[in-house]
Scaffold this active site. Structure first.
Site, PDB file in Angstrom:
ATOM      1  N   LYS A 115       0.967  -1.225  -0.079  1.00  0.00           N
ATOM      2  CA  LYS A 115      -0.014  -0.009   0.204  1.00  0.00           C
ATOM      3  C   LYS A 115       0.746   1.280  -0.052  1.00  0.00           C
ATOM      4  O   LYS A 115       0.482   2.149  -0.766  1.00  0.00           O
ATOM      5  CB  LYS A 115      -0.776  -0.098   1.390  1.00  0.00           C
ATOM      6  CG  LYS A 115      -1.741   1.044   1.245  1.00  0.00           C
ATOM      7  CD  LYS A 115      -2.674   1.494   2.789  1.00  0.00           C
ATOM      8  CE  LYS A 115      -3.568   0.050   2.734  1.00  0.00           C
ATOM      9  NZ  LYS A 115      -4.383   0.182   4.249  1.00  0.00           N
ATOM     10  N   LYS A 127       3.183  -1.935  11.358  1.00  0.00           N
ATOM     11  CA  LYS A 127       1.760  -1.810  11.903  1.00  0.00           C
ATOM     12  C   LYS A 127       1.896  -2.104  13.352  1.00  0.00           C
ATOM     13  O   LYS A 127       2.933  -2.826  13.908  1.00  0.00           O
ATOM     14  CB  LYS A 127       0.897  -2.704  11.134  1.00  0.00           C
ATOM     15  CG  LYS A 127      -0.659  -2.398  11.448  1.00  0.00           C
ATOM     16  CD  LYS A 127      -0.937  -1.412  10.374  1.00  0.00           C
ATOM     17  CE  LYS A 127      -2.395  -0.891  10.760  1.00  0.00           C
ATOM     18  NZ  LYS A 127      -2.845  -0.076   9.701  1.00  0.00           N
ATOM     19  N   GLY A 166      -3.056   6.476  13.408  1.00  0.00           N
ATOM     20  CA  GLY A 166      -4.013   5.858  14.088  1.00  0.00           C
ATOM     21  C   GLY A 166      -4.552   4.679  13.132  1.00  0.00           C
ATOM     22  O   GLY A 166      -4.383   4.314  11.995  1.00  0.00           O
ATOM     23  N   ASP A 167      -5.452   3.790  13.833  1.00  0.00           N
ATOM     24  CA  ASP A 167      -6.267   2.694  13.105  1.00  0.00           C
ATOM     25  C   ASP A 167      -7.644   2.573  13.928  1.00  0.00           C
ATOM     26  O   ASP A 167      -7.865   3.536  14.689  1.00  0.00           O
ATOM     27  CB  ASP A 167      -5.385   1.548  12.916  1.00  0.00           C
ATOM     28  CG  ASP A 167      -5.956   0.449  11.880  1.00  0.00           C
ATOM     29  OD1 ASP A 167      -6.017   0.597  10.884  1.00  0.00           O
ATOM     30  OD2 ASP A 167      -6.492  -0.420  12.455  1.00  0.00           O
ATOM     31  N   ASN A 241     -14.258   6.638  10.970  1.00  0.00           N
ATOM     32  CA  ASN A 241     -13.655   7.805  10.190  1.00  0.00           C
ATOM     33  C   ASN A 241     -13.746   7.376   8.791  1.00  0.00           C
ATOM     34  O   ASN A 241     -14.125   8.311   7.866  1.00  0.00           O
ATOM     35  CB  ASN A 241     -12.253   7.878  10.823  1.00  0.00           C
ATOM     36  CG  ASN A 241     -11.722   9.155  10.210  1.00  0.00           C
ATOM     37  OD1 ASN A 241     -12.000  10.399  10.712  1.00  0.00           O
ATOM     38  ND2 ASN A 241     -10.395   8.941   9.558  1.00  0.00           N
TER      39      ASN A 241
END
Length: 446
Positions: A115, A127, A166-167, A241
């Site tokens: 990605k 991650k 963020g996630d 979001n």
């Protein structure tokens, strides 16, 4: 070579990573896609590029003790997987959710490699996260957890080493608490986290970026079908979001969003979702989506999430979580006339679902391409931090739009170059892999 290559890689990865189904699923999809590349580039096989790229450069696990409001000591696990730094510092979000384990983080970090490469910005893949659940916790409890989490994580990150974001479960509140602790521990004001608040180095349009980018990518898929968003019924899973701002941008382009969900259930509003109500419930009150009926009594709420894909639509945007859309759901969408599906969450469609869409001629945008707008704008935030300046919302949005268009063209062109025209899944994997592989070849056996 075809089956032997895939089977050989998967046998090794499976033996080394047992009981990590999401990670194995992500690896298999990529390995199957890039097989034609390896056939054309024997030096990559000789130098074990694939064997190296599926192995993280570093895996960090740590204890996170914190004290709740009742004075009880709680203990969670923290994770950071630094997967590949061939093209830049590790970049990827932090997820706080009870489902988080090492396998989940590795799957997300592996996807992030490709990605990030597709964004054409110099960022590698990583991650992290924790099995901590911020839902139902007070602000003080979340702050104490975030401070404890960062008290270990800070040793392993930095603006030129690893830049988390963020996630799921990690929004502006959590980023703020972690950034404050990092700054205190290091006595430095740097762009070490993205998704920061605007007053302390955040970027305008970052909050909207993943959802907006998803719609920009989908727009290119629709253009390839000689159509657009106007008058289209859209179903979006999730109400976080990504889902909210995908809905906002889709509506601005003339679509009608008729359904959204959260982890408890989904709402269908045939008059079109009232997005202001969703924003208030989710972003301000941190409530549950069933409360939407207090605003729109004629809407229908259904317990459980899976049924959302039975709602007829022309465009489906899965924006909730991994493997939420299975083969049966995909078949239902096809039967109901869906023409385009783009992934706002990470790997929300199972392999069976993806095959169903591709076989039916449904335009399908894989997550590593379609939802790359968030990390692309995080890279733009890093650039602004490095320059000690801030761009306007319009400048960032324009750059995001260009990036998403370029990602689409990369996927399209790679799929055509390797004889898989229209298969954007293969195209995304191949285009992302080639950029990282070329960098790894140039840097030697490291």
């Amino acid at each position: 070579m075809s089956s032997t290559f895939v089977d050989s890689i998967m046998a090794t990865v499976t033996a080394r990573n047992p009981a990590e189904p999401e990670f194995l699923q992500a690896v298999k999809e990529v390995v199957e896609s890039i097989e034609p590349v390896i056939q054309k580039r024997p030096e990559m096989a000789k130098l074990k590029i694939v064997e190296r790229i599926v192995e993280p450069e570093r895996q960090i696990m740590f204890r996170v003790p914190w004290v709740d409001d009742q004075g009880n000591v709680q203990v969670n696990r923290g994770f950071r997987v630094q997967f590949n730094s061939a093209i830049g510092p590790y970049k990827g979000g932090l997820r706080f959710h009870p489902s988080v384990n090492l396998g989940i983080i590795k799957f997300l970090g592996f996807e992030q490699i490709f990605k990030n490469a597709l964004t054409t910005t110099p960022i590698g893949g990583g991650k992290g996260g924790s099995d901590f659940d911020p839902k139902g916790k007070s602000d003080m409890e979340v702050m104490r957890f975030c401070q404890s989490f960062m008290s270990e994580l800070f040793r392993h990150i930095g603006p030129d080493t690893d830049v988390p974001a963020g996630d799921i479960g990690v929004g502006g509140r959590e980023i703020g608490y972690m950034y404050g602790q990092y700054k205190k521990l290091t006595n430095s004001f740097t762009g070490v986290l993205t998704g920061k608040g605007i007053p302390y180095g955040g970027s305008l349009a970052r909050k909207e970026a993943t959802g907006y980018g998803l719609v920009y990518f989908t727009t290119k898929m629709l253009e390839a079908r000689n159509t657009d968003w106007k008058g289209k019924r859209v179903v979006i899973s999730g109400s976080g979001n990504v889902a909210i701002y995908a809905a906002e941008k889709a509506m601005s382009l003339g679509a009608t969003v008729v359904a959204m969900s959260d982890s408890n259930g989904y709402v269908v509003d045939e008059a079109g979702i009232d997005l202001n109500a969703i924003k208030r419930i989710k972003e301000v009150e941190r409530g549950r989506i069933k409360e939407y009926l207090d605003v729109r009594p004629k809407a229908v709420y259904t317990e459980g999430c899976a049924g959302i894909w039975t709602v007829p639509c022309a465009i489906a945007l899965p924006c909730a979580t991994q493997n939420e859309l299975d083969g049966n759901a995909a078949a239902t969408l096809v039967k109901n006339g869906c023409i385009a599906v783009a992934e706002g969450a990470n790997m929300p469609s199972t392999p069976e679902a993806v095959k169903t869409f591709l076989d039916a001629g449904v335009s399908f945008g894989p997550a590593k391409a379609a939802n790359a707008g968030g990390v692309a704008t995080s890279a733009l935030e890093m650039s602004q931090n490095s320059m000690r300046m801030a761009w306007s919302f319009e400048e960032v949005d324009a750059k995001l739009h260009t990036i998403m268009n370029n990602i689409y063209f990369q996927c399209r062109d790679a799929s055509e170059a390797y004889g898989m025209k229209g298969n954007l899944v293969a195209g995304a994997n191949i285009a992302g892999f080639l950029k990282v592989a070329e960098a790894m070849l140039a840097q030697g056996i490291v």
